[in-house]
Design an enzyme around this catalytic site. Structure first.
Site, PDB file in Angstrom:
ATOM      1  CE  LYS A   1      45.175  35.936  35.014  1.00 22.12           C
ATOM      2  NZ  LYS A   1      45.037  35.505  33.614  1.00 22.12           N
TER       3      LYS A   1
HETATM    4  N1  PMP Z   1      41.106  33.217  29.602  1.00 20.58           N
HETATM    5  C1  PMP Z   1      42.272  32.869  30.147  1.00 20.58           C
HETATM    6  C2  PMP Z   1      42.549  31.440  30.447  1.00 20.58           C
HETATM    7  C3  PMP Z   1      43.217  33.870  30.439  1.00 20.58           C
HETATM    8  O1  PMP Z   1      44.391  33.542  30.973  1.00 20.58           O
HETATM    9  C4  PMP Z   1      42.931  35.212  30.122  1.00 20.58           C
HETATM   10  C5  PMP Z   1      43.960  36.267  30.400  1.00 20.58           C
HETATM   11  N2  PMP Z   1      43.899  36.713  31.726  1.00 20.58           N
HETATM   12  C6  PMP Z   1      41.687  35.518  29.565  1.00 20.58           C
HETATM   13  C7  PMP Z   1      40.799  34.495  29.322  1.00 20.58           C
HETATM   14  C8  PMP Z   1      41.301  36.934  29.344  1.00 20.58           C
HETATM   15  O2  PMP Z   1      41.083  37.537  30.600  1.00 20.58           O
HETATM   16  P1  PMP Z   1      41.341  39.071  30.868  1.00 20.58           P
HETATM   17  O3  PMP Z   1      40.535  39.793  29.859  1.00 20.58           O
HETATM   18  O4  PMP Z   1      40.841  39.332  32.232  1.00 20.58           O
HETATM   19  O5  PMP Z   1      42.788  39.300  30.710  1.00 20.58           O
END
Ligand code: PMP
Length: 317
Positions: A160
């Site tokens: 992230k």
């Molecule tokens: N892809 C991206 C680019 C994201 O920003 C997120 C949100 N964090 C997700 C997928 C989903 O990830 P998570 O389930 O860990 O929130």
């Protein structure tokens, strides 16, 4: 808590009043190019009068991995950050669904515009009320974006890093401009990757299919939770594999998943109706089981939830 924001946030190991947490204007910009963050949710359980943070450890471990990837040093352990977040939620009296946003950034970017491997990091954690949309009938019309998802040969899609998010923003703005609610980004080899800020699952002939982790997706915690719930609780088959664009057009059901996105059904793609255009039965079943695991209403997956003790903290104040 005031109407606009909570009373406190956490900055570099200290709990501060919201308005006292400032950095100099010259830190704007470059400090965030290499910044990494987490998006975490906590859910209120009305019967138990308790707030539960969902998959806190997994989110903090991903923050550690993201920091490693951008070469920012982390001065706190997962356990330090767990306590920092729990204390912050208690001190803010957060007795409602809440979003928790830790962000690590390059400190002193005025003097160090070009990041060095040993750059000092700042770490801020703030929270904000964010109601769940589960069970409220939210559904999206999507398009396939003309933008491709970033891939391993350009940026690390698994973590992230804030800079990665320009990619999804462009796709989302394009979709909104063209009258859609969201977009699907294909990866560099033309397979389905993700939606902006969310992973993608579809259902065909009773089976769930989702792009594998080599398809340029974030290592999503919701994706992993839903795969577990679908297999263990609902007895469904889940295939993790490359997904063709056409599979979206012929799917029986499609939904987005993510911490902020929760589960968001998609009822059309490029104006092809998905299934009968309504939220599908498997999506519904997963949504119900997922919500129970978030709020702790059915006793499943106890170790996925960290209780905060908000009520006892408020009573003690
Ligand atoms: N892809 C991206 C680019 C994201 O920003 C997120 C949100 N964090 C997700 C997928 C989903 O990830 P998570 O389930 O860990 O929130």
């Amino acid at each position: 808590m005031s109407a606009q924001h909570p009373k406190y946030l956490w900055l570099n190991g200290e709990r501060l009043n919201w308005n006292d947490a400032t950095v100099h204007i010259t830190e704007l910009g470059w400090s965030t190019v290499g910044a990494v963050f987490e998006g975490i949710r906590a859910y209120w359980n009305e019967d138990q009068q308790e707030l539960f943070v969902y998959r806190l450890q997994e989110h903090l471990e991903r923050l550690e991995r993201s920091m490693k990837l951008v070469r920012l040093p982390l001065a706190y352990s997962v356990s330090d950050l767990t306590s920092a977040i729990i204390d912050l939620l208690r001190e803010n009296g957060s007795a409602e669904d809440t979003y928790i946003y830790p962000m690590a950034y390059t400190a002193d970017s005025y003097n160090h515009r070009f990041d060095k491997p040993d750059q000092a990091a700042g770490l801020v954690i703030h929270t904000k009320p964010m109601a769940s949309h589960l069970g409220k009938g939210l559904a999206y019309n999507a398009r396939v974006s003309s933008w491709r998802r970033i891939s391993e040969d350009v940026m690390p899609p698994r973590v992230k890093n804030l800079s990665n998010y320009r990619n999804g923003q462009l796709a989302r703005l394009e979709a909104l401009q063209d009258g859609y609610d969201t977009a699907f980004l294909l990866n560099n080899v033309g397979k389905v990757a993700e939606a902006p800020g969310a992973c993608v699952m579809h259902v065909r002939d009773g089976k769930i299919v989702t792009p594998d982790l080599q398809s340029s997706v974030l290592e999503s915690i919701t994706r992993e939770a839903l795969i577990t719930i679908a297999r263990e609780q609902l007895g469904l088959t889940v295939d993790e594999r490359p997904v063709d664009r056409t599979e979206l057009y012929v799917a029986d059901e499609i939904f987005l998943c993510g911490t902020a996105a929760e589960i968001t059904p998609v009822v059309s793609v490029d104006r092809y109706q998905v299934g009968n255009g309504e939220i599908g039965p498997i999506t519904k079943a997963i949504e119900i089981a997922y919500e129970a695991s978030l709020r702790g209403t059915d006793g499943s997956y106890t170790d996925w939830r960290t209780p905060v003790g908000v009520r006892s903290a408020v009573a003690a104040q």
